[in-house]
Scaffold this motif. Structure first.
Motif, PDB file in Angstrom:
ATOM      1  N   ASP A  43       0.825  -1.197   0.000  1.00  0.00           N
ATOM      2  CA  ASP A  43       0.000   0.000   0.000  1.00  0.00           C
ATOM      3  C   ASP A  43       0.864   1.254   0.000  1.00  0.00           C
ATOM      4  O   ASP A  43       2.068   1.187   0.254  1.00  0.00           O
ATOM      5  CB  ASP A  43      -0.898   0.017   1.252  1.00  0.00           C
ATOM      6  CG  ASP A  43      -2.328  -0.374   0.899  1.00  0.00           C
ATOM      7  OD1 ASP A  43      -2.702  -0.198  -0.276  1.00  0.00           O
ATOM      8  OD2 ASP A  43      -3.055  -0.841   1.790  1.00  0.00           O
ATOM      9  N   ASN A  44       0.240   2.410  -0.233  1.00  0.00           N
ATOM     10  CA  ASN A  44       0.967   3.676  -0.103  1.00  0.00           C
ATOM     11  C   ASN A  44       1.534   3.753   1.311  1.00  0.00           C
ATOM     12  O   ASN A  44       0.840   3.420   2.270  1.00  0.00           O
ATOM     13  CB  ASN A  44       0.022   4.869  -0.342  1.00  0.00           C
ATOM     14  CG  ASN A  44      -0.423   4.929  -1.793  1.00  0.00           C
ATOM     15  OD1 ASN A  44       0.268   4.418  -2.675  1.00  0.00           O
ATOM     16  ND2 ASN A  44      -1.558   5.535  -2.037  1.00  0.00           N
ATOM     17  N   GLY A  45       2.788   4.148   1.427  1.00  0.00           N
ATOM     18  CA  GLY A  45       3.399   4.238   2.752  1.00  0.00           C
ATOM     19  C   GLY A  45       3.982   2.932   3.240  1.00  0.00           C
ATOM     20  O   GLY A  45       4.460   2.840   4.370  1.00  0.00           O
ATOM     21  N   ALA A  46       3.967   1.899   2.391  1.00  0.00           N
ATOM     22  CA  ALA A  46       4.497   0.596   2.826  1.00  0.00           C
ATOM     23  C   ALA A  46       6.021   0.566   2.793  1.00  0.00           C
ATOM     24  O   ALA A  46       6.638  -0.321   3.383  1.00  0.00           O
ATOM     25  CB  ALA A  46       3.944  -0.513   1.929  1.00  0.00           C
ATOM     26  N   GLY A  47       6.636   1.536   2.087  1.00  0.00           N
ATOM     27  CA  GLY A  47       8.099   1.584   2.052  1.00  0.00           C
ATOM     28  C   GLY A  47       8.699   1.261   0.692  1.00  0.00           C
ATOM     29  O   GLY A  47       9.918   1.177   0.557  1.00  0.00           O
ATOM     30  N   LYS A  48       7.857   1.099  -0.323  1.00  0.00           N
ATOM     31  CA  LYS A  48       8.372   0.724  -1.651  1.00  0.00           C
ATOM     32  C   LYS A  48       9.327   1.782  -2.203  1.00  0.00           C
ATOM     33  O   LYS A  48      10.430   1.462  -2.647  1.00  0.00           O
ATOM     34  CB  LYS A  48       7.225   0.522  -2.658  1.00  0.00           C
ATOM     35  CG  LYS A  48       6.199  -0.525  -2.259  1.00  0.00           C
ATOM     36  CD  LYS A  48       5.184  -0.769  -3.365  1.00  0.00           C
ATOM     37  CE  LYS A  48       4.386   0.450  -3.783  1.00  0.00           C
ATOM     38  NZ  LYS A  48       3.487   0.973  -2.763  1.00  0.00           N
TER      39      LYS A  48
END
Length: 262
Positions: A43-48
């Protein structure tokens, strides 16, 4: 068909990264083998994005190690990454709209002959590169502004290959594209795999992931939350790992094995 080597071309071990009080990545592991497409999802903010920046040398990790073809290396800046053989194609592509395809491919790495720009050589090599990748563009002399989104994406990916990398990171390459243009880009990802490159594909699109990835690495809240073999895993299992839904087949199986061992 390229046979995957047992030694990862790129391996991340225990990667952690903080921004002030925020722990963006915690003890992340990731492996990419030659001729393998690994989708990095979350998800957004997962660290990708943070993880991509660590690999690309834009935002080095605080802890952990990066191994390249089995040996530990330092990636302090983008030059380190490029010299190892890591190419990154960011979402904004950084193409110059007013330059033609040749000008974009060779921007910053122009070929010179006797001190003069070697336009003929650059044009020939541009055509050869696009042909070997089966990239269809009306002419290498059209301005990039006149190309479709899919064609621009393929030009940006082609440009990343001029340095002959071994690993290519593609950041949401199909995010703004329609069906046909997405197919063009995914075809190109397949050809990168056939050439023996390791590809890290960042994507929100599960259909794209299922179409081209060999494995899916899920990040959740900056931590690993599973690495799945695409062919052996349902979309529901991957989505559950992304969202952290606690009640799914995977977590139930883990709970059962813990109880059995208790």
């Amino acid at each position: 068909m390229v046979h995957m080597s047992d030694t990862p071309v790129l391996a991340l071990r225990g990667i952690s990264k903080r921004f002030g009080a925020v722990q963006a990545l915690t003890d992340v592991q990731l492996e990419i083998r030659p001729g393998e497409v690994v989708a990095l999802v979350g998800d957004n903010g997962a660290g990708k994005s943070t993880l991509v920046k660590v690999i690309a040398g834009v935002g080095p990790a605080d802890d952990g190690e990066i191994r390249w073809e089995g040996r530990q290396v330092q990636v302090h800046d983008p030059q380190d990454a490029q010299q190892l053989g890591i190419a990154t194609v960011y979402q904004d592509l950084s193409l110059c709209e007013n330059l033609d395809v040749v000008g974009n491919l060779y921007l910053g790495r122009e070929l010179r002959r006797f001190g003069v720009l070697n336009e003929v050589g650059m044009e020939r090599r541009s055509r050869e590169l696009l042909d070997t990748l089966s990239i269809r563009i009306p002419s290498v002399r059209v301005p990039v502004a006149s190309l479709s989104g899919g064609q621009r994406q393929t030009v940006a990916i082609a440009r990343s290959l001029l340095g002959e990398p071994k690993v290519v990171i593609l950041d949401e390459p199909t995010a703004a594209l329609g069906v046909e243009q997405t197919a063009q880009v995914l075809d190109l990802v397949e050809r990168l795999r056939e050439r023996g490159l390791g590809v890290i594909l960042i994507s929100h699109n599960m259909a794209d992931v299922k179409a081209v990835a060999d494995r899916v690495a899920v990040l959740r809240l900056g931590r690993n939350n599973g690495v799945f073999d695409v062919r052996a895993t349902s979309q529901e299992e991957i989505v559950a790992a992304i969202t952290g839904a606690t009640d799914n087949a995977v977590t139930r199986r883990q709970a059962r094995s813990v109880e059995a061992g208790a």
